[in-house]
Design a protein around this motif. Structure first.
Motif, mmCIF file in Angstrom:
data_model
loop_
_atom_site.group_PDB
_atom_site.id
_atom_site.type_symbol
_atom_site.label_atom_id
_atom_site.label_comp_id
_atom_site.label_asym_id
_atom_site.label_seq_id
_atom_site.Cartn_x
_atom_site.Cartn_y
_atom_site.Cartn_z
ATOM 1 N N ILE A 16 19.585 50.911 20.006
ATOM 2 C CA ILE A 16 18.974 49.786 19.362
ATOM 3 C C ILE A 16 20.299 48.846 19.640
ATOM 4 C CG2 ILE A 16 18.331 51.188 17.244
ATOM 5 C CD1 ILE A 16 20.919 50.722 15.870
ATOM 6 N N LEU A 17 19.707 47.543 19.032
ATOM 7 C CA LEU A 17 20.380 46.200 19.473
ATOM 8 C C LEU A 17 20.410 45.193 18.526
ATOM 9 C CD1 LEU A 17 21.925 44.383 21.891
ATOM 10 C CD2 LEU A 17 19.695 43.797 22.594
ATOM 11 N N ARG A 18 21.307 44.685 18.133
ATOM 12 C CA ARG A 18 21.560 43.240 17.484
ATOM 13 C C ARG A 18 21.689 42.229 18.277
ATOM 14 N NH1 ARG A 18 22.849 42.834 12.015
ATOM 15 N NH2 ARG A 18 24.122 44.625 12.053
ATOM 16 N N VAL A 19 20.705 41.416 18.626
ATOM 17 C CA VAL A 19 20.776 40.440 19.709
ATOM 18 C C VAL A 19 21.769 39.318 19.429
ATOM 19 C CG1 VAL A 19 19.599 38.477 21.155
ATOM 20 C CG2 VAL A 19 18.307 40.622 20.340
ATOM 21 N N HIS A 20 21.956 38.808 18.312
ATOM 22 C CA HIS A 20 23.105 37.688 17.811
ATOM 23 C C HIS A 20 23.869 38.306 16.551
ATOM 24 C CE1 HIS A 20 24.324 33.797 16.099
ATOM 25 N NE2 HIS A 20 24.211 33.451 17.467
ATOM 26 N N VAL A 67 16.742 45.579 17.052
ATOM 27 C CA VAL A 67 15.701 45.883 17.991
ATOM 28 C C VAL A 67 15.797 47.293 18.595
ATOM 29 C CG1 VAL A 67 14.575 45.396 20.155
ATOM 30 C CG2 VAL A 67 15.952 43.543 18.807
ATOM 31 N N ALA A 68 14.703 47.992 18.500
ATOM 32 C CA ALA A 68 14.690 49.416 18.809
ATOM 33 C C ALA A 68 14.630 49.306 20.300
ATOM 34 C CB ALA A 68 13.692 50.246 18.491
ATOM 35 N N GLN A 74 15.232 59.642 11.745
ATOM 36 C CA GLN A 74 16.222 59.555 12.678
ATOM 37 C C GLN A 74 17.450 58.873 12.150
ATOM 38 O OE1 GLN A 74 14.795 58.724 16.564
ATOM 39 N NE2 GLN A 74 16.868 58.439 17.463
ATOM 40 N N ILE A 75 18.696 59.061 12.307
ATOM 41 C CA ILE A 75 19.816 58.456 12.051
ATOM 42 C C ILE A 75 20.295 57.659 13.360
ATOM 43 C CG2 ILE A 75 22.300 58.739 11.228
ATOM 44 C CD1 ILE A 75 21.535 61.389 10.101
ATOM 45 N N VAL A 76 20.405 56.377 13.193
ATOM 46 C CA VAL A 76 20.753 55.442 14.164
ATOM 47 C C VAL A 76 22.307 54.674 13.828
ATOM 48 C CG1 VAL A 76 18.776 55.112 15.239
ATOM 49 C CG2 VAL A 76 19.458 53.633 13.451
ATOM 50 N N HIS A 77 23.028 54.328 14.998
ATOM 51 C CA HIS A 77 24.419 53.786 14.472
ATOM 52 C C HIS A 77 24.470 52.673 15.262
ATOM 53 C CE1 HIS A 77 25.552 57.605 12.725
ATOM 54 N NE2 HIS A 77 25.069 58.295 13.552
ATOM 55 N N LEU A 78 25.081 51.568 14.819
ATOM 56 C CA LEU A 78 25.543 50.274 15.423
ATOM 57 C C LEU A 78 26.285 49.547 14.800
ATOM 58 C CD1 LEU A 78 24.555 48.455 17.772
ATOM 59 C CD2 LEU A 78 23.110 47.112 16.049
ATOM 60 N N ILE A 82 15.026 39.445 25.643
ATOM 61 C CA ILE A 82 16.283 40.160 25.755
ATOM 62 C C ILE A 82 16.588 40.406 27.170
ATOM 63 C CG2 ILE A 82 17.634 42.309 25.138
ATOM 64 C CD1 ILE A 82 15.426 42.792 22.936
ATOM 65 N N SER A 83 15.624 40.649 27.934
ATOM 66 C CA SER A 83 15.906 40.874 29.564
ATOM 67 C C SER A 83 15.735 39.705 30.340
ATOM 68 C CB SER A 83 15.272 42.121 29.942
ATOM 69 O OG SER A 83 14.170 42.244 29.651
#
Length: 545
Positions: free
Chosen positions: A2-6, A13-14, A22-26, A319-320
């Motif tokens: 996952i991503l936080r762009v700003h 974003v996944a 599902q457990i996700v970390h950031l 993003i890319s």
């Protein structure tokens, strides 16, 4: 994953498919997802009450229409388009150009012109002033392309011939899995001419006088284009888009234009055959004379005019591929070139940032005026910028126009904005970004960018788009590697390494600039050129009458 762009974003974003539970970390936080989040889509980083303004890329991209729990999927049913207001230029831009020492003194092999920047190609054009002449343009294409060595037999044509042969032998042809590669292109008779391009269209009459003027302005841009050696124009005679209008736009916008221009008006000839035989003869001799002017020679990078475009966008575009293109644009601006950002409906929501990048309040005001007049026209037709995202965009994570726009604007990099132009105006200023008013429609926009003078285009896509331009080499940039592998026959450059984290935006932007220089020199041939993707679609801004 996952991503936080700003840092200011409350949408996450996944980067891959995430399952319910599902457990996700950031960044020290943990979410247990209440529902599946497909790759490219977003989830709420916190509980959103109804009316909450969602943020991504550091700007407002939508308003919640109902409560959304932390970890909840963002979809059209719970988020609608909403953009922050813009009040014109409010701050000065402090821009630190990227390091371009690696390219100092570099050049490309292009076609020098008597006036203006060098071209990256050298085409002859055949243009109808009105749709009534499309049939005659087709006759000229049939007569000239194969005779002069610019046509090629495709694998599809070979396959059709196999079907005919099988039918004539009384058997049913099977799909033999023939490789769909084109046969070798014959050696052109005139090697210094890149090709003959035929620009059929559906305008020129039956619309408003304003549309006729806009068409003539666009065609004048193609005739005077750095990538064009000369042109043949076919006119019927009675249409709105008169020869005199075309000549007036050429004289007004390109007063130093001196390339060969052959004009044939059918209603002044005794017969269609008489006109076409003379048009073919004169065009042949015009091409022969243009060939004698010579081929590629050393030209400065600062001559390049780079249009940046996106089509078939997805949740990875911002993003890319778009940031990579944006870094290439910044490199070119720092080298004295001219990057150009278009598609005004896809700048909705980032107006304030763009206004603050303008060199003057007057430029910012012109940008806002063009944006507001454009959206007012859309609303008068019962629509608006909020209707811009396509079903494919939405399916792949671009839920609102502001979300799509915030990612699309990344193609324009961070350089100062040195000019703001309306449709059909020539691109003049180098050393910074130009904003160019076009629709979000891919081909209408690329058609306009070439008409303004872009000599090269970068086109990002996350879903895959078979688009090119008749006179402006177009490089397709994929947002992720799976797309590049699946559609390698239409794509040129893969930015998927940004998604996986194995390469930076800056390093990929540098590689993309190198590919641009190879393309400008004719050393790399984009897939769009190999496939003959000569898309040309003028923008009809008015109504039919």
């Amino acid at each position: 994953m996952i991503l936080r762009v700003h840092p200011a974003d409350d949408l996450i974003v996944a980067l891959q498919d995430l399952s319910a539970g599902q457990i996700v970390h950031l960044e020290g936080r943990t979410w247990t997802l209440p529902e599946a989040i497909p790759a490219k889509h977003k989830f709420a980083s916190q509980d959103f009450p109804s009316g909450h303004l969602a943020t991504m890329y550091g700007v407002t991209v939508g308003r919640a229409t109902q409560a959304i729990p932390a970890g909840g999927l963002i979809r059209t049913g719970n988020l609608q388009h909403h953009a922050a207001p813009c009040t014109g230029k409010q701050a000065d831009l402090l821009w630190t150009p990227p390091d371009v020492s690696r390219w100092q003194g570099r050049t490309f092999q292009g076609f020098r012109r008597a006036h203006g920047p060098a071209g990256t190609a050298n085409h002859w054009l055949v243009i109808p002033l009105v749709f009534c002449e499309n049939r005659n343009v087709a006759f000229m294409r049939e007569a000239l392309t194969r005779a002069l060595g610019y046509a090629q037999t495709s694998a599809y044509e070979r396959y059709a011939q196999e079907l005919v042969q099988a039918h004539q032998c009384g058997r049913l042809a099977e799909n033999t899995g023939l490789p769909l590669e084109a046969l070798p292109v014959p050696t052109p008779l005139f090697s210094n001419i890149s090709g003959i391009k035929f620009l059929e269209h559906g305008l020129g009459c039956g619309g408003t006088r304003q549309d006729a003027i806009a068409l003539c302005r666009l065609l004048a841009g193609y005739i005077a284009h750095p990538n064009v050696a000369g042109a043949t124009v076919l006119s019927l005679g009675c249409q709105h888009a008169q020869v005199s209008l075309l000549e007036a736009e050429l004289s007004r916008l390109y007063p130093q234009h001196s390339k060969p221009l052959l004009i044939f008006e059918q209603q002044k000839w005794a017969s269609e055959q008489a006109m076409l035989t003379e048009a073919i003869r004169a065009t042949f001799h015009g091409i022969a004379q243009a060939h004698e002017q010579g081929g590629r020679t050393t030209c400065p990078i600062s001559d390049l005019i780079l249009g940046v475009e996106c089509g078939g966008s997805d949740g990875f575009s911002g993003i890319s591929a778009n940031p990579v293109i944006g870094h290439t644009a910044d490199l070119l601006a720092a080298l004295g070139g001219a990057p150009v950002l278009s598609e005004f409906p896809e700048l909705s929501g980032v107006e304030q940032n763009l206004c603050d990048r303008c060199l003057s309040p007057e430029l910012a005001d012109r940008f806002l005026d063009l944006m507001r007049r454009y959206e007012d026209a859309a609303r008068a037709c019962g629509s608006g910028f909020d209707a811009n995202p396509s079903p494919g965009n939405i399916r792949d994570g671009l839920i609102t126009d502001a979300m799509k726009s915030a990612g699309a604007a990344k193609k324009g990099g961070t350089a100062p904005i040195v000019d703001v132009l309306d449709y059909g105006e020539p691109i003049r200023r180098h050393g910074g970004l130009t904003l160019y008013c076009t629709p979000g429609n891919d081909v209408e926009s690329t058609t306009a960018l070439a008409g303004g003078g872009c000599t090269l285009m970068l086109f990002s896509t996350g879903l895959g788009t078979p688009t090119g331009n008749p006179i402006c080499p177009t490089l397709k940039v994929a947002t992720h590697t799976a797309l590049m592998q699946r559609m390698a026959d239409i794509l040129d450059f893969d930015t998927g390494a940004v998604i996986t984290g194995t390469q930076s935006v800056a390093s990929m932007g540098e590689s993309l600039l190198d590919l641009c220089l190879a393309t400008a020199s004719g050393d790399y041939v984009p897939q769009a050129i190999r496939l003959g993707q000569d898309d040309f679609l003028p923008w009809k801004r008015g109504v039919s009458l």
